[in-house]
Design a protein around this motif. Sequence first.
Motif, PDB file in Angstrom:
ATOM      1  N   HIS A 160     -75.820  58.923 -18.862  1.00 19.28           N
ATOM      2  CA  HIS A 160     -75.951  59.901 -19.942  1.00 19.28           C
ATOM      3  C   HIS A 160     -74.690  60.943 -19.440  1.00 19.28           C
ATOM      4  CE1 HIS A 160     -79.272  57.800 -21.346  1.00 19.28           C
ATOM      5  NE2 HIS A 160     -79.970  57.857 -20.462  1.00 19.28           N
ATOM      6  N   GLU A 161     -73.919  61.509 -20.684  1.00 18.61           N
ATOM      7  CA  GLU A 161     -73.128  62.439 -20.675  1.00 18.61           C
ATOM      8  C   GLU A 161     -73.734  64.037 -20.816  1.00 18.61           C
ATOM      9  OE1 GLU A 161     -69.212  64.046 -22.512  1.00 18.61           O
ATOM     10  OE2 GLU A 161     -70.044  62.279 -23.517  1.00 18.61           O
ATOM     11  N   ILE A 162     -73.569  64.894 -19.858  1.00 19.80           N
ATOM     12  CA  ILE A 162     -73.834  66.328 -20.211  1.00 19.80           C
ATOM     13  C   ILE A 162     -72.715  66.987 -20.916  1.00 19.80           C
ATOM     14  CG2 ILE A 162     -74.348  68.462 -19.186  1.00 19.80           C
ATOM     15  CD1 ILE A 162     -76.723  66.665 -19.095  1.00 19.80           C
ATOM     16  N   GLY A 163     -73.041  67.527 -22.053  1.00 17.46           N
ATOM     17  CA  GLY A 163     -72.018  68.286 -22.744  1.00 17.46           C
ATOM     18  C   GLY A 163     -72.184  69.758 -22.895  1.00 17.46           C
ATOM     19  N   SER A 164     -71.541  70.609 -23.355  1.00 18.12           N
ATOM     20  CA  SER A 164     -71.639  72.086 -23.388  1.00 18.12           C
ATOM     21  C   SER A 164     -71.765  72.382 -24.913  1.00 18.12           C
ATOM     22  CB  SER A 164     -70.624  72.811 -23.008  1.00 18.12           C
ATOM     23  OG  SER A 164     -70.757  74.036 -23.369  1.00 18.12           O
ATOM     24  N   TYR A 193     -68.779  75.857 -16.935  1.00 17.45           N
ATOM     25  CA  TYR A 193     -68.815  76.420 -15.501  1.00 17.45           C
ATOM     26  C   TYR A 193     -70.445  76.266 -14.828  1.00 17.45           C
ATOM     27  CZ  TYR A 193     -68.274  79.248 -11.442  1.00 17.45           C
ATOM     28  OH  TYR A 193     -68.499  79.707 -10.119  1.00 17.45           O
ATOM     29  N   GLN A 194     -71.134  77.016 -15.676  1.00 15.37           N
ATOM     30  CA  GLN A 194     -72.451  77.035 -15.358  1.00 15.37           C
ATOM     31  C   GLN A 194     -73.328  75.550 -15.293  1.00 15.37           C
ATOM     32  OE1 GLN A 194     -74.569  79.851 -18.109  1.00 15.37           O
ATOM     33  NE2 GLN A 194     -76.345  80.324 -16.620  1.00 15.37           N
ATOM     34  N   LEU A 195     -72.956  74.767 -16.349  1.00 16.35           N
ATOM     35  CA  LEU A 195     -73.729  73.461 -16.466  1.00 16.35           C
ATOM     36  C   LEU A 195     -73.246  72.724 -15.109  1.00 16.35           C
ATOM     37  CD1 LEU A 195     -73.602  72.713 -19.996  1.00 16.35           C
ATOM     38  CD2 LEU A 195     -75.513  73.112 -18.565  1.00 16.35           C
ATOM     39  N   GLU A 196     -71.932  72.647 -14.854  1.00 14.33           N
ATOM     40  CA  GLU A 196     -71.313  71.725 -13.867  1.00 14.33           C
ATOM     41  C   GLU A 196     -72.210  72.444 -12.377  1.00 14.33           C
ATOM     42  OE1 GLU A 196     -67.226  71.982 -14.075  1.00 14.33           O
ATOM     43  OE2 GLU A 196     -67.057  70.475 -15.518  1.00 14.33           O
ATOM     44  N   LYS A 197     -71.984  73.613 -12.374  1.00 11.14           N
ATOM     45  CA  LYS A 197     -72.782  74.122 -11.088  1.00 11.14           C
ATOM     46  C   LYS A 197     -74.292  73.905 -10.906  1.00 11.14           C
ATOM     47  CE  LYS A 197     -72.810  78.692  -8.362  1.00 11.14           C
ATOM     48  NZ  LYS A 197     -72.398  79.970  -8.345  1.00 11.14           N
ATOM     49  N   VAL A 243     -77.160  73.845 -24.073  1.00  6.50           N
ATOM     50  CA  VAL A 243     -77.056  75.612 -23.936  1.00  6.50           C
ATOM     51  C   VAL A 243     -77.050  76.193 -22.645  1.00  6.50           C
ATOM     52  CG1 VAL A 243     -77.462  77.918 -25.147  1.00  6.50           C
ATOM     53  CG2 VAL A 243     -77.789  75.570 -26.459  1.00  6.50           C
ATOM     54  N   SER A 244     -76.143  76.283 -22.001  1.00  3.73           N
ATOM     55  CA  SER A 244     -76.671  76.489 -20.464  1.00  3.73           C
ATOM     56  C   SER A 244     -77.407  77.679 -19.945  1.00  3.73           C
ATOM     57  CB  SER A 244     -74.957  76.947 -19.962  1.00  3.73           C
ATOM     58  OG  SER A 244     -74.525  78.176 -20.345  1.00  3.73           O
ATOM     59  N   ASP A 245     -77.456  78.722 -21.017  1.00  6.92           N
ATOM     60  CA  ASP A 245     -78.655  79.681 -20.541  1.00  6.92           C
ATOM     61  C   ASP A 245     -79.971  79.254 -20.753  1.00  6.92           C
ATOM     62  OD1 ASP A 245     -76.944  81.435 -19.338  1.00  6.92           O
ATOM     63  OD2 ASP A 245     -77.457  83.216 -20.800  1.00  6.92           O
TER      64      ASP A 245
END
Length: 425
Positions: free
Chosen positions: A113-117, A142-146, A93-95
Amino acid sequence: MLGYSWVTSRLIIFSRNQITGWLFFLTQFLGVDFSLSQTINIEQSRLLYSISPVYDFKRGIVSITFDDGYSSQFGLGLRALNRFNFPATLYLVSDFIDSAKAIELKRNLPFEHEIGSHSKHHYHLKSIENNCLIEEIYGSSYQLEKLLERRVLTFAYPWGEFNQNIKSTVAKFYIASRSANLGYYWLDRIDYYGLKVQAFNQGVESRTADKWVDFAIKNRCWLVEMIHGLEGNGYLPLDSADFVSHLEYINEKKDDLWVATVSDVIKYVSEASKTKVSCINCSDSLYYLTIVDELNDSIYNQEISIEFRIPDDWQQVNVLGAELFKIKYSGGNSFALINVLPSENPITIEPKSFKELVSHNNIRWVYQGQNPFVDKIRVAIYLPKVDDISVNLIAFNGAVLVQGYQSNVAGDVEIFLPTSSLPEG
């Protein structure tokens, strides 16, 4: 639309000369006489190869996924996974990821390892307006990739809730999404935006999860495990002893299992379905060919596994432009098993030593198509002389389901059995 699984049906072959045999679809490439005396054209080349349904020629797949981003996942969870070199997909959860946590993840989380949203705020997506829905779904990646400086390709629905509008929105920004619905996936009928799971949460013992693995191997399917917290931390936290014990069991089965992230499995299935093999120059002394998939290479960068039928006198093989997995001998035939990343670059398969040939003069199996199949079975049979051939798909109760027939043929004979009208099963 879906035909019978090859595991649960049989094929019988008849010819005028009364050679009859039962063949179980569970086998792969039972054998064929193969003696090349001329260059193979592109149309003929399709009988030379088969793409493995699973990477590295494994039988089943398991993907381990974590939801929400609890601290126990980054600590105990990743330490256990790294012990066995198993990758996982972490749905964040990006926030919930602040700058300090982002720095820690960038420093300590291996790229395997993979990061998913898992959305931006973990809201109930069915209850929010469309403009907010896009922010929850796309804004999270967008937030996670940044923050983490890595690609985010898959999504997990918060609370496991979704409808067609949510699925359609997710499909605009991700290559797949995971649900919380229970089940497995056969690789010919994946719902890319409703992936099913087995929930490995509090109260589930390792021996139960071990049976999921056995099922995936036996039935050649994809198991996605959903885990939340570990050792008292997070939602329905799993006992760490059960988690480690289950990883040990997966490790025992690694010869039959591909342990992969969700995105890597989706990439593999997508690439395998789109891959085209073309012979630039293929003969009894050289295979010079291209393997392309026409997909976006910046996303679809997973190697695929291909089994090539090669002349019987090729005892040892050199491969340039791909990884030789092994040479296999089956039913009097030779096969070069390779792992390769589809691209425009040609690859070469050629002999580096030869063996004495043994003559075969009977009906032999050349090729079987994708297993499991969707709406048709594609097979090829070798006939040593001109004859008629009948190929029947027969259920275990003896009923003839589909029949294919060709007359006055010889050599490699390709037959298609239509199965779209058959019920699922």
